[in-house]
Design an enzyme around this catalytic site. Structure first.
Site, short mmCIF file in Angstrom:
data_model
loop_
_atom_site.label_atom_id
_atom_site.label_comp_id
_atom_site.label_asym_id
_atom_site.label_seq_id
_atom_site.Cartn_x
_atom_site.Cartn_y
_atom_site.Cartn_z
N SER A 123 0.50 -1.23 0.33
CA SER A 123 -0.15 -0.07 0.16
C SER A 123 0.76 1.05 0.02
O SER A 123 1.81 1.27 -0.94
CB SER A 123 -0.91 0.13 1.53
OG SER A 123 -2.25 0.93 1.15
N ASP A 179 -10.86 -4.37 -3.79
CA ASP A 179 -9.84 -3.64 -3.70
C ASP A 179 -10.79 -2.27 -2.65
O ASP A 179 -10.85 -1.81 -4.43
CB ASP A 179 -8.38 -3.04 -3.64
CG ASP A 179 -7.23 -2.60 -2.97
OD1 ASP A 179 -7.97 -1.76 -2.08
OD2 ASP A 179 -6.56 -2.85 -2.29
N HIS A 211 -7.63 -5.16 -0.08
CA HIS A 211 -6.99 -4.08 0.35
C HIS A 211 -5.73 -5.16 1.67
O HIS A 211 -6.07 -5.05 2.92
CB HIS A 211 -7.38 -3.16 0.83
CG HIS A 211 -6.19 -1.94 0.90
ND1 HIS A 211 -5.75 -1.79 -0.24
CD2 HIS A 211 -5.25 -1.38 1.73
CE1 HIS A 211 -3.81 -0.94 -0.02
NE2 HIS A 211 -4.00 -0.57 1.19
#
Length: 231
Positions: A123, A179, A211
C-alpha cells in the site's frame, strides 16, 4: 520545515546462512515493521525468510495524517487525501527518503552493495518504495509494490523518464481486484504510466482479493526476490 533525520526502528528476519543480499519491506499506513512481519507470517504460515537474504521491516514514525483529520498515525508521508488526483505531499516524502536511505547505507556498511538489495512495500509502503528506489537508489536489484498507487502527476514518473542509470530496477506489482481502498484500476494505471516512462514492470491481479495480502501473492514475491537476488 525539513524534519531532522530520524533513526527508524526496524524488525529483522535474519538469513539462515551467510548474509549476501537484503530486502527492505515497508508497511502500509497505520501499521509497524513488527506488525507487517507478523501479518506476512500469518498469511504465509512462516516468515518471509531466505538462506542468504536479510529481510528488514522498518517502522514509520507517528506523525499527523491529514486523511485521518490530523490524528497521529505511523505513515511514511502525508497525503492531502487518498486519491490519484491531488498533488503529492513532497516535503514529507523527501524527508522520509532521507530516513530510509540511512537503512540502505547501513546495509552497504554491512557489505551489501545496492545491486544486491530489493526495496518494496504494501500500500503506502509500495508508493514509498517507488519514490525511494526510482528517485534515489536507481541501482537496486528490484522494486515491489503490493496494493499500491502513485498520484497522477507523481515526480516518480519524471524521475524514471530522466534516469541516467540504465537499466532501471524491475518492478513487480500485485493488486487485488476487489480492493476498495486503493482501487485495482489505480494500481493498473500506475503500472502502465511507469511502463510508458521506461520502467520494466509486471502486474499481477489477484481475483476477489481486497486491500490485503494473500498467500499466492507472497509465494510469488518470494520466488521473484530469489530470482532478483540469486547468487
Amino acid at each position: 520545515m525539513n524534519m531532522a533525520a530520524v533513526k527508524l526502528q526496524k524488525s529483522v528476519v535474519s538469513q539462515a546462512g551467510k548474509h549476501s543480499a537484503s530486502v527492505i519491506f515497508l508497511h502500509g499506513s497505520g501499521d509497524t515493521g513488527p506488525g507487517l512481519r507478523r501479518w506476512v507470517y500469518d498469511v504465509l504460515g512462516q516468515n518471509l525468510a531466505f538462506e542468504n537474504i536479510r529481510v528488514i521491516y522498518p517502522t514509520a514514525p507517528a506523525r499527523p495524517y491529514t486523511p485521518m483529520r490530523g490524528a497521529q498515525s505511523n505513515v511514511w508521508f502525508d497525503r492531502h487525501k487518498i486519491s490519484q488526483h491531488c498533488p503529492e505531499h513532497l516535503e514529507s516524502i523527501d524527508s522520509m527518503c532521507d530516513n530510509l536511505s540511512a537503512i540502505v547505507q547501513e546495509e552497504i556498511r554491512a557489505g551489501i552493495p545496492k545491486h544486491r538489495m530489493v526495496i518494496g512495500g504494501f500500500s503506502m509502503g509500495g508508493a514509498m518504495a517507488l519514490h525511494l528506489a526510482c528517485r534515489y537508489h536507481q541501482d537496486v536489484a528490484g522494486i515491489f509494490a503490493l496494493s499500491s498507487f502513485l498520484n497522477k502527476d507523481s515526480v516518480v514518473y519524471q524521475a524514471v523518464e530522466n534516469a541516467s542509470q540504465q537499466p532501471l530496477p524491475e518492478l513487480l506489482q500485485c493488486h487485488g481486484t476487489a480492493d476498495e481502498l486503493v482501487f485495482h484500476s489505480w494500481g493498473e494505471e500506475t503500472n502502465s504510466l511507469l511502463k510508458k516512462a521506461g520502467l520494466n514492470t509486471s502486474f499481477h491481479s489477484f481475483p476477489d482479493l481486497n486491500h490485503q495480502l494473500c498467500r499466492q501473492e507472497l509465494e510469488l514475491l518470494h520466488s521473484w526476490i530469489l530470482k532478483k537476488l540469486s547468487l
